[in-house]
Motif scaffolding. Sequence first.
Motif, PDB file in Angstrom:
ATOM      1  N   ALA A  12       0.832  -1.209   0.000  1.00 27.85           N
ATOM      2  CA  ALA A  12       0.000   0.000   0.000  1.00 27.85           C
ATOM      3  C   ALA A  12       0.867   1.261   0.000  1.00 27.85           C
ATOM      4  O   ALA A  12       0.537   2.258  -0.645  1.00 27.85           O
ATOM      5  CB  ALA A  12      -0.948  -0.003   1.198  1.00 27.85           C
ATOM      6  N   THR A  21      -7.500  -2.852   2.873  1.00 29.23           N
ATOM      7  CA  THR A  21      -6.653  -1.741   3.334  1.00 29.23           C
ATOM      8  C   THR A  21      -5.878  -2.188   4.581  1.00 29.23           C
ATOM      9  O   THR A  21      -6.481  -2.645   5.550  1.00 29.23           O
ATOM     10  CB  THR A  21      -7.539  -0.523   3.661  1.00 29.23           C
ATOM     11  OG1 THR A  21      -8.265  -0.174   2.482  1.00 29.23           O
ATOM     12  CG2 THR A  21      -6.696   0.670   4.116  1.00 29.23           C
ATOM     13  N   GLN A 290      -1.356   7.816   5.026  1.00 19.36           N
ATOM     14  CA  GLN A 290      -1.576   7.002   6.213  1.00 19.36           C
ATOM     15  C   GLN A 290      -2.406   7.784   7.222  1.00 19.36           C
ATOM     16  O   GLN A 290      -2.064   8.914   7.547  1.00 19.36           O
ATOM     17  CB  GLN A 290      -0.230   6.605   6.818  1.00 19.36           C
ATOM     18  CG  GLN A 290      -0.365   5.809   8.113  1.00 19.36           C
ATOM     19  CD  GLN A 290       0.968   5.354   8.644  1.00 19.36           C
ATOM     20  OE1 GLN A 290       1.491   4.345   8.208  1.00 19.36           O
ATOM     21  NE2 GLN A 290       1.523   6.095   9.586  1.00 19.36           N
ATOM     22  N   LEU A 313     -12.903   5.366   4.914  1.00 14.82           N
ATOM     23  CA  LEU A 313     -12.634   4.511   3.738  1.00 14.82           C
ATOM     24  C   LEU A 313     -13.351   5.061   2.502  1.00 14.82           C
ATOM     25  O   LEU A 313     -12.778   5.088   1.402  1.00 14.82           O
ATOM     26  CB  LEU A 313     -13.100   3.074   3.995  1.00 14.82           C
ATOM     27  CG  LEU A 313     -12.262   2.236   4.963  1.00 14.82           C
ATOM     28  CD1 LEU A 313     -12.993   0.934   5.297  1.00 14.82           C
ATOM     29  CD2 LEU A 313     -10.872   1.946   4.388  1.00 14.82           C
ATOM     30  N   TYR A 316     -11.552   8.113   1.192  1.00 11.93           N
ATOM     31  CA  TYR A 316     -10.345   7.803   0.406  1.00 11.93           C
ATOM     32  C   TYR A 316     -10.762   7.243  -0.953  1.00 11.93           C
ATOM     33  O   TYR A 316     -10.199   7.609  -1.990  1.00 11.93           O
ATOM     34  CB  TYR A 316      -9.417   6.807   1.134  1.00 11.93           C
ATOM     35  CG  TYR A 316      -8.131   6.603   0.356  1.00 11.93           C
ATOM     36  CD1 TYR A 316      -7.082   7.519   0.466  1.00 11.93           C
ATOM     37  CD2 TYR A 316      -7.992   5.550  -0.548  1.00 11.93           C
ATOM     38  CE1 TYR A 316      -5.931   7.385  -0.288  1.00 11.93           C
ATOM     39  CE2 TYR A 316      -6.836   5.407  -1.315  1.00 11.93           C
ATOM     40  CZ  TYR A 316      -5.818   6.329  -1.176  1.00 11.93           C
ATOM     41  OH  TYR A 316      -4.691   6.205  -1.936  1.00 11.93           O
ATOM     42  N   SER A 320      -5.498   1.368  -4.192  1.00 15.44           N
ATOM     43  CA  SER A 320      -4.464   1.253  -3.164  1.00 15.44           C
ATOM     44  C   SER A 320      -3.878   2.622  -2.816  1.00 15.44           C
ATOM     45  O   SER A 320      -4.266   3.636  -3.387  1.00 15.44           O
ATOM     46  CB  SER A 320      -3.378   0.291  -3.640  1.00 15.44           C
ATOM     47  OG  SER A 320      -2.471   0.026  -2.591  1.00 15.44           O
ATOM     48  N   HIS A 322      -3.580   3.634   0.558  1.00 17.57           N
ATOM     49  CA  HIS A 322      -4.043   4.050   1.880  1.00 17.57           C
ATOM     50  C   HIS A 322      -3.641   3.016   2.919  1.00 17.57           C
ATOM     51  O   HIS A 322      -3.935   1.834   2.769  1.00 17.57           O
ATOM     52  CB  HIS A 322      -5.573   4.221   1.868  1.00 17.57           C
ATOM     53  CG  HIS A 322      -6.158   4.682   3.181  1.00 17.57           C
ATOM     54  ND1 HIS A 322      -7.464   4.473   3.539  1.00 17.57           N
ATOM     55  CD2 HIS A 322      -5.600   5.346   4.216  1.00 17.57           C
ATOM     56  CE1 HIS A 322      -7.686   4.988   4.744  1.00 17.57           C
ATOM     57  NE2 HIS A 322      -6.568   5.520   5.175  1.00 17.57           N
ATOM     58  N   PHE A 324      -4.468   2.432   6.777  1.00 11.88           N
ATOM     59  CA  PHE A 324      -5.346   2.958   7.828  1.00 11.88           C
ATOM     60  C   PHE A 324      -4.580   3.063   9.132  1.00 11.88           C
ATOM     61  O   PHE A 324      -3.802   2.184   9.492  1.00 11.88           O
ATOM     62  CB  PHE A 324      -6.587   2.074   8.004  1.00 11.88           C
ATOM     63  CG  PHE A 324      -7.830   2.869   8.301  1.00 11.88           C
ATOM     64  CD1 PHE A 324      -7.946   3.566   9.492  1.00 11.88           C
ATOM     65  CD2 PHE A 324      -8.862   2.951   7.375  1.00 11.88           C
ATOM     66  CE1 PHE A 324      -9.088   4.323   9.762  1.00 11.88           C
ATOM     67  CE2 PHE A 324     -10.007   3.695   7.639  1.00 11.88           C
ATOM     68  CZ  PHE A 324     -10.123   4.391   8.835  1.00 11.88           C
ATOM     69  N   SER A 350     -13.186  -2.613   3.938  1.00 11.45           N
ATOM     70  CA  SER A 350     -12.342  -2.063   2.868  1.00 11.45           C
ATOM     71  C   SER A 350     -12.248  -2.958   1.638  1.00 11.45           C
ATOM     72  O   SER A 350     -11.846  -2.487   0.570  1.00 11.45           O
ATOM     73  CB  SER A 350     -10.930  -1.762   3.393  1.00 11.45           C
ATOM     74  OG  SER A 350     -10.292  -2.951   3.800  1.00 11.45           O
ATOM     75  N   TYR A 353     -13.338  -1.755  -1.779  1.00 14.98           N
ATOM     76  CA  TYR A 353     -12.572  -0.712  -2.477  1.00 14.98           C
ATOM     77  C   TYR A 353     -11.354  -1.268  -3.233  1.00 14.98           C
ATOM     78  O   TYR A 353     -10.579  -0.503  -3.810  1.00 14.98           O
ATOM     79  CB  TYR A 353     -12.112   0.363  -1.484  1.00 14.98           C
ATOM     80  CG  TYR A 353     -13.275   1.082  -0.832  1.00 14.98           C
ATOM     81  CD1 TYR A 353     -14.007   2.027  -1.550  1.00 14.98           C
ATOM     82  CD2 TYR A 353     -13.655   0.797   0.482  1.00 14.98           C
ATOM     83  CE1 TYR A 353     -15.088   2.691  -0.970  1.00 14.98           C
ATOM     84  CE2 TYR A 353     -14.727   1.445   1.068  1.00 14.98           C
ATOM     85  CZ  TYR A 353     -15.443   2.379   0.330  1.00 14.98           C
ATOM     86  OH  TYR A 353     -16.510   3.033   0.902  1.00 14.98           O
ATOM     87  N   HIS A 354     -11.169  -2.568  -3.179  1.00 17.31           N
ATOM     88  CA  HIS A 354      -9.977  -3.171  -3.807  1.00 17.31           C
ATOM     89  C   HIS A 354     -10.346  -4.267  -4.794  1.00 17.31           C
ATOM     90  O   HIS A 354      -9.623  -5.246  -4.921  1.00 17.31           O
ATOM     91  CB  HIS A 354      -9.044  -3.728  -2.715  1.00 17.31           C
ATOM     92  CG  HIS A 354      -8.553  -2.673  -1.767  1.00 17.31           C
ATOM     93  ND1 HIS A 354      -7.597  -1.755  -2.105  1.00 17.31           N
ATOM     94  CD2 HIS A 354      -8.927  -2.363  -0.498  1.00 17.31           C
ATOM     95  CE1 HIS A 354      -7.382  -0.943  -1.069  1.00 17.31           C
ATOM     96  NE2 HIS A 354      -8.179  -1.283  -0.089  1.00 17.31           N
TER      97      HIS A 354
END
Length: 355
Positions: A12, A21, A290, A313, A316, A320, A322, A324, A350, A353-354
């Motif tokens: 990340a 994340t 971060q 989340l 953002y 990728s 981020h 947390f 998360s 989001y990936h």
Amino acid sequence: MTVLKNDRFLRALLKQPVDVTPVWMMRQAGRYLPEYRATRAKAGDFMSLCMNPELACEVTLQPLDRYPQLDAAILFSDILTVPDAMGLGLYFETGEGPRFRKVVSSPADIEALPVPDPERDLGYVMAAVRTIRRELNGRVPLIGFSGSPWTLATYMVEGGSSKDFRKSKAMLYDNPQAMHALLDKLARAVTAYLNGQILAGAQAVQIFDSWGGSLSSAAYQEFSLAYMKRIVDGLIREHEGRRVPVILFTKGGGLWLEAMAGSGAEALGLDWTCDIGDARARVGGKVALQGNMDPSVLYANPAAIRAEVARILARYGAGSGHVFNLGHGITPEVDPAHAGAFFEAVHELSAQYHR
Ligand code: CP3
């Protein structure tokens, strides 16, 4: 060389794809954990704990054993080990924070300060890094760290913690040359210290600029950021066949993200006062981010913690880059179960989001 079983934290930081994340927490080994308090009691006091590599390793691993979600370990030590090794005599008065037996108040004091050699003068830290790497056995990456020159200078000139930085700011404006001489020495000390940690096994490093945010915009550039840049320039950037990412964390630095993104660091740490979506729009093309949940959210109930994780989340957004974290360290009063709810929420919420 052991293989890293979980490298999503390092990925990340380099903005490479991840499944969820990654998450870790500043001060994750600390007084909110009963097992930490027990080991500290065994060591006697905080500095004895830092100076005992086996016990420093034990407390570093405690949060990882309790929370399987954690994606990184951070060396258990303190930023003030460097001024201590420069001869200032660090001690902790219970309930009063750090103090130094000697303070730095004149150009002659600055001139007399040695630049410590990491293996000779801070060998207990290097031994802790080696011990932790051995015991981690590739579970997650190990983060090394140091204070920024400006942050260390405030403690050295004030003789301890300060609310207004009266003496250090007076020196900065009365005698900028003297302050520059001190910062120059500290930048050299920190570069050697972080390189020592990298050679001993730290797989990423974070520079804690806890008090950069107390400066004016002009003074921040000249007295804090410029020296962090020099450190980044002097660091070993490739070790054990991998990039060693650098995270720059200026607490209160939200106004200066563009300048920080030009430092050469892979990632910027954000406190909770800035919106991470705005920060990504400003600098996300150049660096990973971060942060940045308000540590006080952990006083609230797990449902509220989860809602705040979801909000950050979403701000953002997808992709990728981020890591947390909290926007500053966890406080001693937090219920350990709430920290667990935080880590679980990050991984669970998360994944979407990936994809
Ligand atoms: O994040 C981690 O888990 C790694 C360990 C770590 C500690 N200190 C352990 C610690 C790290 C990265 C630090 C950094 C540090 N130390 C900073 C920069 C980060 C920040 O908070 O902005 C600063 C300013 C210090 C200096 C320092 N050390 C202070 C002001 C104090 C007293 C604060 C307090 O809450 O009493 C410390 C002591 C300290 N460092 C503790 C821990 C776990 C508490 C010691 C104890 O009583 O057990």
